[in-house]
Design a protein around this motif. Structure first.
Motif, PDB file in Angstrom:
ATOM      1  N   ILE A 175      24.198   1.014  -2.669  1.00 56.00           N
ATOM      2  CA  ILE A 175      24.494   1.768  -1.451  1.00 56.00           C
ATOM      3  C   ILE A 175      23.343   2.721  -1.137  1.00 56.00           C
ATOM      4  CG2 ILE A 175      26.072   3.392  -0.346  1.00 56.00           C
ATOM      5  CD1 ILE A 175      28.286   2.117  -2.124  1.00 56.00           C
ATOM      6  N   ILE A 176      22.805   2.582   0.055  1.00 59.01           N
ATOM      7  CA  ILE A 176      21.740   3.450   0.543  1.00 59.01           C
ATOM      8  C   ILE A 176      22.372   4.443   1.506  1.00 59.01           C
ATOM      9  CG2 ILE A 176      19.557   3.559   1.838  1.00 59.01           C
ATOM     10  CD1 ILE A 176      19.313   1.916  -0.704  1.00 59.01           C
ATOM     11  N   SER A 177      22.013   5.707   1.365  1.00 62.22           N
ATOM     12  CA  SER A 177      22.481   6.703   2.329  1.00 62.22           C
ATOM     13  C   SER A 177      21.398   7.747   2.525  1.00 62.22           C
ATOM     14  CB  SER A 177      23.784   7.353   1.857  1.00 62.22           C
ATOM     15  OG  SER A 177      23.576   8.066   0.667  1.00 62.22           O
ATOM     16  N   TYR A 178      21.388   8.300   3.717  1.00 57.85           N
ATOM     17  CA  TYR A 178      20.464   9.393   4.022  1.00 57.85           C
ATOM     18  C   TYR A 178      21.165  10.333   4.988  1.00 57.85           C
ATOM     19  CZ  TYR A 178      19.431   6.832   8.358  1.00 57.85           C
ATOM     20  OH  TYR A 178      19.526   6.194   9.560  1.00 57.85           O
ATOM     21  N   THR A 179      20.690  11.556   5.051  1.00 59.60           N
ATOM     22  CA  THR A 179      21.329  12.589   5.852  1.00 59.60           C
ATOM     23  C   THR A 179      20.645  12.721   7.201  1.00 59.60           C
ATOM     24  OG1 THR A 179      21.890  13.796   3.847  1.00 59.60           O
ATOM     25  CG2 THR A 179      21.955  15.031   5.903  1.00 59.60           C
ATOM     26  N   ILE A 180      21.465  12.796   8.238  1.00 61.72           N
ATOM     27  CA  ILE A 180      20.962  13.091   9.576  1.00 61.72           C
ATOM     28  C   ILE A 180      21.360  14.531   9.877  1.00 61.72           C
ATOM     29  CG2 ILE A 180      21.095  12.533  12.028  1.00 61.72           C
ATOM     30  CD1 ILE A 180      21.947   9.712  11.193  1.00 61.72           C
ATOM     31  N   TYR A 181      20.371  15.353  10.092  1.00 60.19           N
ATOM     32  CA  TYR A 181      20.644  16.758  10.381  1.00 60.19           C
ATOM     33  C   TYR A 181      20.940  16.937  11.870  1.00 60.19           C
ATOM     34  CZ  TYR A 181      18.882  17.442   5.709  1.00 60.19           C
ATOM     35  OH  TYR A 181      18.718  17.373   4.348  1.00 60.19           O
ATOM     36  N   LYS A 182      21.801  17.881  12.182  1.00 60.94           N
ATOM     37  CA  LYS A 182      22.183  18.154  13.567  1.00 60.94           C
ATOM     38  C   LYS A 182      20.941  18.423  14.420  1.00 60.94           C
ATOM     39  CE  LYS A 182      25.216  21.056  16.300  1.00 60.94           C
ATOM     40  NZ  LYS A 182      26.151  22.160  16.323  1.00 60.94           N
ATOM     41  N   ASP A 183      20.940  17.867  15.609  1.00 61.93           N
ATOM     42  CA  ASP A 183      19.864  18.054  16.594  1.00 61.93           C
ATOM     43  C   ASP A 183      18.518  17.472  16.158  1.00 61.93           C
ATOM     44  OD1 ASP A 183      21.667  19.396  18.256  1.00 61.93           O
ATOM     45  OD2 ASP A 183      21.186  21.328  17.357  1.00 61.93           O
ATOM     46  N   THR A 184      18.550  16.561  15.199  1.00 64.52           N
ATOM     47  CA  THR A 184      17.305  15.877  14.812  1.00 64.52           C
ATOM     48  C   THR A 184      17.602  14.391  14.692  1.00 64.52           C
ATOM     49  OG1 THR A 184      17.693  16.057  12.433  1.00 64.52           O
ATOM     50  CG2 THR A 184      16.484  17.864  13.483  1.00 64.52           C
ATOM     51  N   SER A 185      16.570  13.600  14.706  1.00 67.01           N
ATOM     52  CA  SER A 185      16.727  12.179  14.443  1.00 67.01           C
ATOM     53  C   SER A 185      15.627  11.772  13.477  1.00 67.01           C
ATOM     54  CB  SER A 185      16.660  11.359  15.727  1.00 67.01           C
ATOM     55  OG  SER A 185      15.407  11.531  16.342  1.00 67.01           O
ATOM     56  N   THR A 186      15.886  10.728  12.723  1.00 67.94           N
ATOM     57  CA  THR A 186      14.898  10.232  11.771  1.00 67.94           C
ATOM     58  C   THR A 186      14.359   8.903  12.268  1.00 67.94           C
ATOM     59  OG1 THR A 186      16.500   8.968  10.495  1.00 67.94           O
ATOM     60  CG2 THR A 186      16.205  11.285   9.880  1.00 67.94           C
ATOM     61  N   ASP A 245       0.841  -1.202   0.000  1.00 67.72           N
ATOM     62  CA  ASP A 245       0.000   0.000   0.000  1.00 67.72           C
ATOM     63  C   ASP A 245       0.876   1.252   0.000  1.00 67.72           C
ATOM     64  OD1 ASP A 245      -2.436   1.231  -0.185  1.00 67.72           O
ATOM     65  OD2 ASP A 245      -2.839   1.170   1.963  1.00 67.72           O
ATOM     66  N   PHE A 246       1.815   1.278  -0.901  1.00 69.45           N
ATOM     67  CA  PHE A 246       2.873   2.278  -0.927  1.00 69.45           C
ATOM     68  C   PHE A 246       2.478   3.555  -1.673  1.00 69.45           C
ATOM     69  CE2 PHE A 246       6.991   4.025  -2.266  1.00 69.45           C
ATOM     70  CZ  PHE A 246       7.598   4.083  -1.032  1.00 69.45           C
ATOM     71  N   ASP A 247       1.229   3.779  -1.920  1.00 71.90           N
ATOM     72  CA  ASP A 247       0.768   4.890  -2.748  1.00 71.90           C
ATOM     73  C   ASP A 247       1.308   6.250  -2.314  1.00 71.90           C
ATOM     74  OD1 ASP A 247      -0.659   2.925  -4.044  1.00 71.90           O
ATOM     75  OD2 ASP A 247      -2.454   3.280  -2.864  1.00 71.90           O
ATOM     76  N   SER A 248       1.191   6.594  -1.044  1.00 73.02           N
ATOM     77  CA  SER A 248       1.616   7.923  -0.594  1.00 73.02           C
ATOM     78  C   SER A 248       3.136   8.061  -0.551  1.00 73.02           C
ATOM     79  CB  SER A 248       1.018   8.250   0.774  1.00 73.02           C
ATOM     80  OG  SER A 248       1.485   7.334   1.737  1.00 73.02           O
ATOM     81  N   GLY A 249       3.865   6.955  -0.481  1.00 70.84           N
ATOM     82  CA  GLY A 249       5.321   7.006  -0.444  1.00 70.84           C
ATOM     83  C   GLY A 249       5.939   7.628  -1.683  1.00 70.84           C
ATOM     84  N   PHE A 250       5.253   7.525  -2.811  1.00 76.37           N
ATOM     85  CA  PHE A 250       5.779   8.085  -4.051  1.00 76.37           C
ATOM     86  C   PHE A 250       5.805   9.617  -4.037  1.00 76.37           C
ATOM     87  CE2 PHE A 250       4.321   3.895  -5.635  1.00 76.37           C
ATOM     88  CZ  PHE A 250       5.546   3.442  -6.085  1.00 76.37           C
ATOM     89  N   ALA A 251       5.101  10.232  -3.115  1.00 78.55           N
ATOM     90  CA  ALA A 251       5.084  11.693  -3.019  1.00 78.55           C
ATOM     91  C   ALA A 251       6.308  12.224  -2.270  1.00 78.55           C
ATOM     92  CB  ALA A 251       3.810  12.152  -2.311  1.00 78.55           C
ATOM     93  N   ASN A 252       7.053  11.357  -1.618  1.00 72.15           N
ATOM     94  CA  ASN A 252       8.222  11.771  -0.837  1.00 72.15           C
ATOM     95  C   ASN A 252       9.482  11.583  -1.681  1.00 72.15           C
ATOM     96  OD1 ASN A 252      10.541  11.630   0.894  1.00 72.15           O
ATOM     97  ND2 ASN A 252       9.181  11.334   2.632  1.00 72.15           N
ATOM     98  N   GLU A 253      10.045  12.681  -2.164  1.00 67.33           N
ATOM     99  CA  GLU A 253      11.193  12.633  -3.075  1.00 67.33           C
ATOM    100  C   GLU A 253      12.396  11.927  -2.449  1.00 67.33           C
ATOM    101  OE1 GLU A 253      14.060  15.648  -5.649  1.00 67.33           O
ATOM    102  OE2 GLU A 253      12.240  16.440  -4.713  1.00 67.33           O
ATOM    103  N   ASP A 254      12.650  12.177  -1.156  1.00 65.54           N
ATOM    104  CA  ASP A 254      13.777  11.520  -0.486  1.00 65.54           C
ATOM    105  C   ASP A 254      13.583  10.007  -0.460  1.00 65.54           C
ATOM    106  OD1 ASP A 254      15.090  13.930   0.019  1.00 65.54           O
ATOM    107  OD2 ASP A 254      14.127  14.175   1.977  1.00 65.54           O
ATOM    108  N   LEU A 255      12.379   9.572  -0.170  1.00 73.54           N
ATOM    109  CA  LEU A 255      12.083   8.144  -0.125  1.00 73.54           C
ATOM    110  C   LEU A 255      12.207   7.518  -1.511  1.00 73.54           C
ATOM    111  CD1 LEU A 255      11.298   5.682   1.446  1.00 73.54           C
ATOM    112  CD2 LEU A 255       8.928   6.437   1.362  1.00 73.54           C
ATOM    113  N   VAL A 256      11.731   8.209  -2.521  1.00 73.70           N
ATOM    114  CA  VAL A 256      11.853   7.709  -3.896  1.00 73.70           C
ATOM    115  C   VAL A 256      13.330   7.565  -4.266  1.00 73.70           C
ATOM    116  CG1 VAL A 256      11.457   8.279  -6.337  1.00 73.70           C
ATOM    117  CG2 VAL A 256       9.598   8.512  -4.680  1.00 73.70           C
ATOM    118  N   ASN A 257      14.157   8.510  -3.866  1.00 75.15           N
ATOM    119  CA  ASN A 257      15.590   8.412  -4.153  1.00 75.15           C
ATOM    120  C   ASN A 257      16.237   7.233  -3.427  1.00 75.15           C
ATOM    121  OD1 ASN A 257      15.765  10.530  -5.997  1.00 75.15           O
ATOM    122  ND2 ASN A 257      15.974  12.042  -4.374  1.00 75.15           N
TER     123      ASN A 257
END
Length: 109
Positions: free
Chosen positions: A36-47, A11-23
């Motif tokens: 290789i999968i990578s994502y950015t962790i911004y200072k003082d935040t967590s994902t 049921d991944f329909d809404s996931g396609f609207a998230n550009e970071d997730l699509v990448n």
């Protein structure tokens, strides 16, 4: 992450609207030997990924299944080009027969 497993995103329909997730999905479905999968962790935040213990960079060795109700033209073209699409269509009658058959298996009495 999840080496040699099958990751099913149902049921991944809404996931396609998230550009970071699509990448991320593009990287996961790439044709290179090491995906290789990578994502950015911004200072003082967590994902959510970080909280789940997923490292910010790793080699993806799992298989990926995306289940969606979207049509081909509603999916990122680059991501779609890396997919093996299987379209499943049922008439209402076929769907009701399938449900009835499975209900007899799940609830035999």
């Amino acid at each position: 992450h999840r080496n040699d497993k099958v990751l099913v995103l149902d049921d991944f329909d809404s996931g396609f609207a998230n550009e970071d997730l699509v990448n991320i999905l593009k990287a996961a479905s790439d044709t290179y030997k090491d995906r290789i999968i990578s994502y950015t962790i911004y200072k003082d935040t967590s994902t959510d990924l970080e909280l789940a213990g997923v490292p910010p960079k790793f080699v993806f060795k799992a298989k990926l299944v995306l289940i969606t109700n979207r049509k081909q033209d509603q999916i990122d073209k680059e991501l779609f080009s890396r997919m093996l699409p299987v379209e499943v269509k049922f008439t209402n009658e076929q769907m009701f027969k399938l449900i009835e058959k499975n209900m007899k298996i799940l609830h035999p009495h």
